[in-house]
Design a protein around this motif. Sequence first.
Motif, PDB file in Angstrom:
ATOM      1  N   ASN A  58      53.688  18.596   1.263  1.00 29.21           N
ATOM      2  CA  ASN A  58      52.285  18.284   1.564  1.00 29.21           C
ATOM      3  C   ASN A  58      51.553  17.780   0.330  1.00 29.21           C
ATOM      4  O   ASN A  58      50.762  16.848   0.410  1.00 29.21           O
ATOM      5  N   GLY A  59      51.838  18.374  -0.824  1.00 31.01           N
ATOM      6  CA  GLY A  59      51.207  17.926  -2.061  1.00 31.01           C
ATOM      7  C   GLY A  59      51.618  16.520  -2.443  1.00 31.01           C
ATOM      8  O   GLY A  59      50.773  15.685  -2.788  1.00 31.01           O
ATOM      9  N   PHE A  60      52.930  16.236  -2.389  1.00 28.49           N
ATOM     10  CA  PHE A  60      53.390  14.876  -2.681  1.00 28.49           C
ATOM     11  C   PHE A  60      52.787  13.870  -1.704  1.00 28.49           C
ATOM     12  O   PHE A  60      52.382  12.778  -2.103  1.00 28.49           O
ATOM     13  N   TYR A  61      52.733  14.233  -0.421  1.00 25.11           N
ATOM     14  CA  TYR A  61      52.161  13.326   0.577  1.00 25.11           C
ATOM     15  C   TYR A  61      50.717  12.979   0.202  1.00 25.11           C
ATOM     16  O   TYR A  61      50.334  11.813   0.180  1.00 25.11           O
ATOM     17  N   GLN A  62      49.922  13.987  -0.119  1.00 26.79           N
ATOM     18  CA  GLN A  62      48.512  13.756  -0.467  1.00 26.79           C
ATOM     19  C   GLN A  62      48.393  12.884  -1.705  1.00 26.79           C
ATOM     20  O   GLN A  62      47.615  11.932  -1.732  1.00 26.79           O
ATOM     21  N   VAL A  63      49.177  13.170  -2.735  1.00 20.97           N
ATOM     22  CA  VAL A  63      49.109  12.384  -3.978  1.00 20.97           C
ATOM     23  C   VAL A  63      49.535  10.936  -3.715  1.00 20.97           C
ATOM     24  O   VAL A  63      48.889   9.994  -4.186  1.00 20.97           O
ATOM     25  N   ILE A  64      50.604  10.734  -2.959  1.00 20.07           N
ATOM     26  CA  ILE A  64      51.083   9.378  -2.655  1.00 20.07           C
ATOM     27  C   ILE A  64      50.044   8.599  -1.859  1.00 20.07           C
ATOM     28  O   ILE A  64      49.745   7.445  -2.175  1.00 20.07           O
ATOM     29  N   ILE A  65      49.477   9.219  -0.823  1.00 18.99           N
ATOM     30  CA  ILE A  65      48.504   8.538   0.033  1.00 18.99           C
ATOM     31  C   ILE A  65      47.224   8.206  -0.733  1.00 18.99           C
ATOM     32  O   ILE A  65      46.673   7.113  -0.607  1.00 18.99           O
TER      33      ILE A  65
END
Length: 124
Positions: free
Chosen positions: A103-110
């Motif tokens: 979830n953290g990687f998803y938020q940072v990438i988006i």
Amino acid sequence: MVSVVKRKKALRHIVEEWPMHVTDISPLAVGGYRYTITTPTEYLRDLDLWAQQDTETMQIKVRDYFLPQKMSVSLLHEVIHAILTTFHGGEQMPESLIESLANGFYQVIIDNPKLIQYIAESRP
């Protein structure tokens, strides 16, 4: 309550309009290994899973026909498992940690597309 058939049709419509399908990423390279991305939805549903990383068959299986954002987080979750299997000797990590990282990687990438562009352009 929305019927399962109506919900599946609505989600299929959303997924079909998405510019890229999850299997378009395949093969996915992790530490010199190539994972095939597949969407065996019925198989995963029977196991009550959203996704699964299979080291023996070198597959990352993702359930199809749910929101692309959830598919993306599930894919990242399984990629983290693949990374840990490859670079951390397969030692098991708590699922809650894997889920938090996904979830953290998803938020940072988006929220930071320039970060991904910068990292991609740093490749020799």
